[in-house]
Design an enzyme around this catalytic site. Structure first.
Site, PDB file in Angstrom:
ATOM      1  N   SER A 135    -111.820 -48.263 -66.270  1.00  0.00           N
ATOM      2  CA  SER A 135    -112.380 -48.903 -67.467  1.00  0.00           C
ATOM      3  C   SER A 135    -113.175 -47.876 -68.256  1.00  0.00           C
ATOM      4  O   SER A 135    -113.743 -46.942 -67.675  1.00  0.00           O
ATOM      5  CB  SER A 135    -113.296 -50.057 -67.060  1.00  0.00           C
ATOM      6  OG  SER A 135    -114.075 -50.506 -68.153  1.00  0.00           O
ATOM      7  N   TYR A 148    -120.362 -53.212 -62.127  1.00  0.00           N
ATOM      8  CA  TYR A 148    -118.965 -53.036 -62.541  1.00  0.00           C
ATOM      9  C   TYR A 148    -118.704 -51.591 -62.960  1.00  0.00           C
ATOM     10  O   TYR A 148    -117.726 -50.972 -62.519  1.00  0.00           O
ATOM     11  CB  TYR A 148    -118.648 -53.981 -63.695  1.00  0.00           C
ATOM     12  CG  TYR A 148    -117.242 -53.854 -64.224  1.00  0.00           C
ATOM     13  CD1 TYR A 148    -116.159 -54.350 -63.503  1.00  0.00           C
ATOM     14  CD2 TYR A 148    -116.997 -53.245 -65.454  1.00  0.00           C
ATOM     15  CE1 TYR A 148    -114.858 -54.239 -63.986  1.00  0.00           C
ATOM     16  CE2 TYR A 148    -115.703 -53.130 -65.947  1.00  0.00           C
ATOM     17  CZ  TYR A 148    -114.640 -53.625 -65.211  1.00  0.00           C
ATOM     18  OH  TYR A 148    -113.356 -53.498 -65.685  1.00  0.00           O
ATOM     19  N   LYS A 152    -116.137 -48.592 -61.216  1.00  0.00           N
ATOM     20  CA  LYS A 152    -115.080 -47.869 -61.915  1.00  0.00           C
ATOM     21  C   LYS A 152    -115.347 -46.363 -61.941  1.00  0.00           C
ATOM     22  O   LYS A 152    -114.415 -45.549 -61.901  1.00  0.00           O
ATOM     23  CB  LYS A 152    -114.924 -48.413 -63.339  1.00  0.00           C
ATOM     24  CG  LYS A 152    -114.445 -49.866 -63.391  1.00  0.00           C
ATOM     25  CD  LYS A 152    -113.104 -50.051 -62.695  1.00  0.00           C
ATOM     26  CE  LYS A 152    -112.544 -51.446 -62.894  1.00  0.00           C
ATOM     27  NZ  LYS A 152    -111.226 -51.632 -62.246  1.00  0.00           N
TER      28      LYS A 152
END
Length: 248
Positions: A135, A148, A152
């Site tokens: 991402s 999150y 990533k």
């Protein structure tokens, strides 16, 4: 469109969004595609619709990953393309973060992705391609996305180490980092369609130089490209697909 003819492809989390679009894209290019997911009914429905194979596997469980590898080995032999796509999103401040949220995201996005690659390595064909779905938040973390984004960022680090470790076998390892992309992921964190549209409209207008969102199909085409012979000299690369968002 048949430049991936007879290639064996594994796509984790293949029943919706980017996984679905990639399964469709690679199947149309002649590949033998196997999708995985936690929900048997969902992946079998997609498998029937697209004409691909489905195997139930939860990426957060190492035992599931190992059983998946064993079944793929027995049924298909070796693997040409491994797209580690399964992942979840989650929002929340560092101060209010719960252990449950942390473990849920890390277990799937980081630990699960790591061991998916780890356990598949023995049955990857020499010259195979591995692609992680990362991402752009790994390059531009923001408030509320610490867990999150960290998952990533860790994924991109694994990718680079794996590219070096697997280079002697000519196995290429890369990652694709999209966003903002039109998928269901925002709804899965508890936002309704109106809220998602409002957020994305603001993001696109204020933060994306190209003033548009990406699509799952855009990402699928990139996965196809970097998995094909056209990209045989590309490894260890993180390809950002965000309309210039990281620049702004």
């Amino acid at each position: 469109m048949d430049n991936l003819k007879n290639k064996v492809v594994i796509i984790t989390g293949g029943n919706s969004g980017i996984g679905y679009a990639t399964a469709k894209q690679l199947k149309e290019q002649g590949a033998t595609v196997i999708i995985t997911g936690r929900r048997k009914e969902a992946i079998e429905k997609v498998a029937t619709e697209l004409g691909v194979y489905a195997i139930v596997a939860d990426q957060s469980r190492i035992s599931d990953i190992e059983n998946l590898v064993l079944k793929v080995k027995n049924d298909f032999g070796t693997v040409d393309i491994l797209f580690i796509n399964a992942g979840i999103a989650g929002l929340g401040s560092i101060e209010q973060a719960t252990e449950e949220l942390f473990d849920n995201i890390i277990d799937i996005n980081f630990k699960g992705a790591f061991f998916t690659l780890s356990r598949f390595i023995p049955i990857l064909k020499d010259g195979a391609s591995v692609v992680f779905l990362s991402s752009n938040t790994a390059s531009m973390p923001g408030p509320g996305s610490s867990i999150y984004s960290s998952s990533k960022t860790a994924l991109n680090s694994i990718m680079k180490s794996a590219a070096l470790e697997l280079a002697p076998r000519k196995i290429r390892v890369n990652s694709v980092s999209p966003d903002p992309t039109e998928t269901e992921v925002m709804k899965k964190v508890g936002l309704d369609e109106t809220a998602v549209k409002s957020i994305m409209d603001i993001v696109v207008e204020q933060k994306v130089p190209l003033k548009q969102m990406g699509t799952a199909s855009d990402v699928a085409k990139m996965v196809s490209y970097i998995s094909s012979d056209a990209s045989k000299f590309i490894t260890g690369a993180n390809i950002i697909m965000d309309g210039g968002m990281v620049l702004a």
